[in-house]
Design a protein around this motif. Structure first.
Motif, PDB file in Angstrom:
ATOM      1  N   LEU A 610       0.950  -1.283   0.134  1.00  0.00           N
ATOM      2  CA  LEU A 610      -0.156  -0.021   0.027  1.00  0.00           C
ATOM      3  C   LEU A 610       1.005   1.248   0.029  1.00  0.00           C
ATOM      4  N   SER A 613       0.329   3.646   2.773  1.00  0.00           N
ATOM      5  CA  SER A 613       0.426   3.222   4.270  1.00  0.00           C
ATOM      6  C   SER A 613       1.064   4.296   5.115  1.00  0.00           C
ATOM      7  N   TRP A 666     -10.803   1.664   5.448  1.00  0.00           N
ATOM      8  CA  TRP A 666     -10.374   0.632   5.151  1.00  0.00           C
ATOM      9  C   TRP A 666      -9.653  -0.189   6.069  1.00  0.00           C
ATOM     10  N   PHE A 668      -6.665  -3.481   5.962  1.00  0.00           N
ATOM     11  CA  PHE A 668      -5.869  -4.468   5.011  1.00  0.00           C
ATOM     12  C   PHE A 668      -4.952  -5.332   5.830  1.00  0.00           C
ATOM     13  N   LEU A 677      -0.752  -6.204  -2.951  1.00  0.00           N
ATOM     14  CA  LEU A 677      -2.046  -5.849  -2.754  1.00  0.00           C
ATOM     15  C   LEU A 677      -2.921  -6.754  -3.547  1.00  0.00           C
ATOM     16  N   GLU A 681      -7.752  -8.392   0.179  1.00  0.00           N
ATOM     17  CA  GLU A 681      -6.970  -8.183   1.361  1.00  0.00           C
ATOM     18  C   GLU A 681      -7.038  -6.689   1.851  1.00  0.00           C
ATOM     19  N   LYS A 682      -7.683  -5.982   0.980  1.00  0.00           N
ATOM     20  CA  LYS A 682      -8.201  -4.626   1.267  1.00  0.00           C
ATOM     21  C   LYS A 682      -9.558  -4.317   1.366  1.00  0.00           C
TER      22      LYS A 682
END
Length: 710
Positions: A610, A613, A666, A668, A677, A681-682
């Protein structure tokens, strides 16, 4: 009150609407409503920031007010401030009416509110503060402002280290008998049955070994009598804490911090080292951006800073190119804002870094733009694409500044004194430029190096093979050519004057910036220059922001890495204190050798599953024998697992910004731990545009409980 220079001077010529923070000032911040000490900190307008300063030129005291963590300018007309010089600085007294609290909830006796204080002082080229930003944002630096009932005697904290007793003998109700084992600093406190400190009797008082008694009148620190019960006195004595300088990391300056001479510190904290130039005085590295540190500097071949200069405020976009003709240092800018697409230019005196403005129309003498070189500007709403700056490179001699106008496929000449345009030459895809010492100009053109004769305008290829994606070019006094080559190469290469390859530095292919840092593995080699000694200097437009020095035969000699923003962006691994982590566009790990008193970049990680992040406020935690790096900022909270030279983003919660709002929340988890990703997963956990703009109030950063990592 505040203490500044020992000679008592106070240097700040700012006004209420000017950049007063570039001078000496006192700042304090408080959450003034005792019933609302946090909440949505960007909307809580009772989080107040006050700035106080004295303008010596006007002989006038100033006070400024900002509200919330959105820093909205507040009305300071009801605030009075008076200051006066003292033997060691200047003392301020400010009076603020409680009616300034918009909620109407003002403190009463027994309440407390969060408060922090900072001093900012002017030093050499810039202003810098002792915790002026980190203390405002990091909750560990805040304290309690406690309110007493009217008429209560003042607290005794400021007198706790003085020889005089803190309680008069006639007031003593109790005495604590102590046997002091050694000479040192003594602290004594009284604690209640629950183990909570109720009174500090002494704090760091110098004492000799032997017996002594300490009196207590039975009151708390607030001057209130304690209820009947059982209390315990605790005491500690020690020789005091002392610090011995070992080394520094993240800033290779000598000293690493700003100093009075002013030859301490390093370059720009934002952006990478995008270019470098050389002349008889030394080297001129250029950082793409700064925040109060100076993006342009002059250093000698051993890395000793000589001077630094700021980016002019009007030309605050990315700095892209630098050149020197021995009289001036020229800096090219990718102009921002309403002037986007233009080629900005500023210059300074080579000797001392002082600005030398170009004569032109306009209110700001340093806001100057070159004619004949622009770049396309995306239309409003168009997808955000990266468009190279209008200026590809600069070179300069005594009379002429040469500019590669990459979007016009031309090299344009400008008068070095006036900045007015002159001749121009057709060159396809022009990039790096340098003088060849024989009246010619070397030009990067596509994947070749050309020699341009400014007198005739003719060009001829010099290096036609052996390059993949050349970025910049330099020329040694013997005519050999140095090139920073990107693409599949990622190397620094040397060619003979006739274009034949001679040597190369760096492993072909470079590095991925996801693991061990090796100086022989390059990433985006950028500016390149040859010093008077014949040594070669090059920079990288990538973390860890290095300037590398090579010998004439392209053998590695040394490097300088940094600097970075320090406000909450760095941590030492408590389990391996020789390792230090710093967040940049990812993370850089430095290794400190405490015996040799050195530090060096050891690992770099910039590519995660990400890109959005959280990276700020890193701290190392250990859970069930596994090492993690925890980070939090306005984007959310992230957890990275550390295994040697591998760093994996394993989990995160956060928000995505859309049109100035943060509607999407969200979570993750890297379920298959492949560092990418993947589908599923998100997960979107909320989408409520009317809720506060952050998933968590992490502007002050977050915390993690390493006992329960769930």
């Amino acid at each position: 009150g505040a203490v500044f220079n020992a000679d008592g001077k106070f240097d700040n010529d700012g006004g209420i609407n000017n950049v007063w923070w570039l001078g000496d000032s006192v700042e304090f911040r408080m959450a003034a409503d005792p019933k609302n000490q946090g909440g949505d900190i960007r909307a809580n307008k009772d989080i107040l920031t006050f700035a106080l300063w004295y303008n010596a030129k006007e002989d006038k005291d100033y006070a400024a007010l900002q509200r919330s963590f959105s820093f909205e300018t507040g009305d300071a007309t009801g605030i009075t401030v008076k200051s006066k010089p003292s033997t060691v600085g200047r003392t301020f007294e400010v009076r603020v009416p409680w009616s300034i609290v918009q909620s109407g909830s003002v403190p009463k006796a027994g309440d407390s509110v969060a408060l922090t204080l900072a001093g900012i002082w002017k030093n050499g080229l810039r202003a810098y503060g002792m915790g002026s930003i980190s203390s405002f944002r990091g909750m560990n630096d805040w304290g309690d402002a406690r309110f007493l009932a009217a008429g209560r005697p003042p607290l005794v904290f400021l007198n706790l280290r003085k020889p005089a007793e803190t309680v008069a003998p006639e007031e003593a109700k109790y005495t604590v008998a102590l046997e002091i084992p050694d000479k040192g600093l003594l602290s004594v406190g009284v604690y209640g049955r629950d183990g909570v400190l109720v009174r500090t009797l002494l704090a760091g008082r110098p004492v000799e070994a032997g017996r002594m008694q300490v009196a207590w009148n039975g009151n708390t620190d607030d001057g209130v009598a304690v209820p009947p019960g059982k209390y315990q006195a605790r005491a500690v004595v020690n020789g005091g804490l002392k610090a011995q300088y070992v080394t520094s990391a993240c800033s290779p300056g000598k000293p690493p911090h700003n100093s009075e001479n002013p030859k301490g510190g390093w370059g720009g904290v934002w952006g990478n080292v995008v270019d470098i130039a050389a002349d008889a005085r030394g080297l001129y590295p250029l950082w793409a951006m700064e925040e109060g540190d100076g993006a342009l500097m002059l250093m000698d071949e051993e890395g000793q800073l000589q001077w630094r200069q700021h980016i002019p405020l009007a030309l605050g976009g990315p700095q892209v190119a630098v050149a020197s003709n021995g009289k001036y240092v020229f800096v090219g800018v990718d102009a921002p804002g309403k002037n986007a697409g233009k080629a900005g230019l500023w210059r300074v005196n080579c000797e001392n870094g002082a600005y030398v403005a170009f004569a032109h129309e306009g209110s700001d003498p340093l806001e100057f733009y070159l004619e004949g070189g622009t770049r396309p500007v995306p239309e409003s709403g168009q997808a955000n694409t990266v468009i190279p700056a209008a200026i590809g490179s600069l070179a300069a001699d005594a009379t002429t500044l040469y500019v590669s106008a990459r979007h016009q496929d031309r090299v344009v000449c400008f008068d070095a004194e006036t900045g007015k345009p002159g001749r121009s030459f057709d060159v396809a895809m022009p990039g790096g430029l340098c003088l060849d010492g024989k009246g010619g100009l070397l030009v990067v053109s596509g994947n070749r190096i050309l020699r341009l004769d400014p007198a005739s305008g003719r060009t001829e290829p010099v290096v036609s093979a052996g390059l993949d994606a050349p970025h910049d070019v330099a020329c040694d006094k013997d005519g050999t050519i140095l090139v920073s080559d990107r693409g599949a190469s990622q190397q620094v290469k040397r060619f003979a004057a006739d274009g034949k390859p001679m040597a190369a530095f760096g492993k072909a292919g470079g590095r991925s910036n996801n693991g061990k840092y090796e100086v022989e593995s390059l990433r985006n080699p950028a500016g390149i220059a040859v010093a008077v000694s014949g040594k070669v200097f090059f920079t990288e437009d990538a973390a860890p922001k290095v300037i590398v020095r090579l010998g004439p035969e392209l053998r590695y000699e040394t490097l300088w890495a940094g600097p970075w923003y320090m406000s909450g962006q760095v941590c030492v691994d408590p389990y391996q204190p020789e390792q230090l982590y710093h967040s940049c566009d990812g993370y850089v790990r430095f290794v400190i050798d405490y015996e040799k008193k050195t530090s060096a970049p050891d690992a770099v990680w910039t590519d995660f599953a990400l890109p959005s992040s959280a990276l700020s406020s890193p701290r190392i935690v250990q859970h069930k024998g596994v090492r993690y790096l925890f980070a939090s900022d306005h984007r959310g909270t992230s957890l990275y697992r550390l295994e040697g030279y591998k760093m994996l983003l394993v989990a995160a919660v956060g928000s995505d910004r859309e049109n100035g709002r943060w509607p999407s929340r969200w979570a993750f988890s890297d379920l298959n731990e492949n560092g990418k990703l993947d589908e599923g997963e998100k997960v979107l956990i909320a989408q409520e545009p009317k809720t506060p703009p952050y998933l968590v109030h992490s502007y002050w950063h977050g915390g993690v409980d390493d006992r329960d990592m769930t």
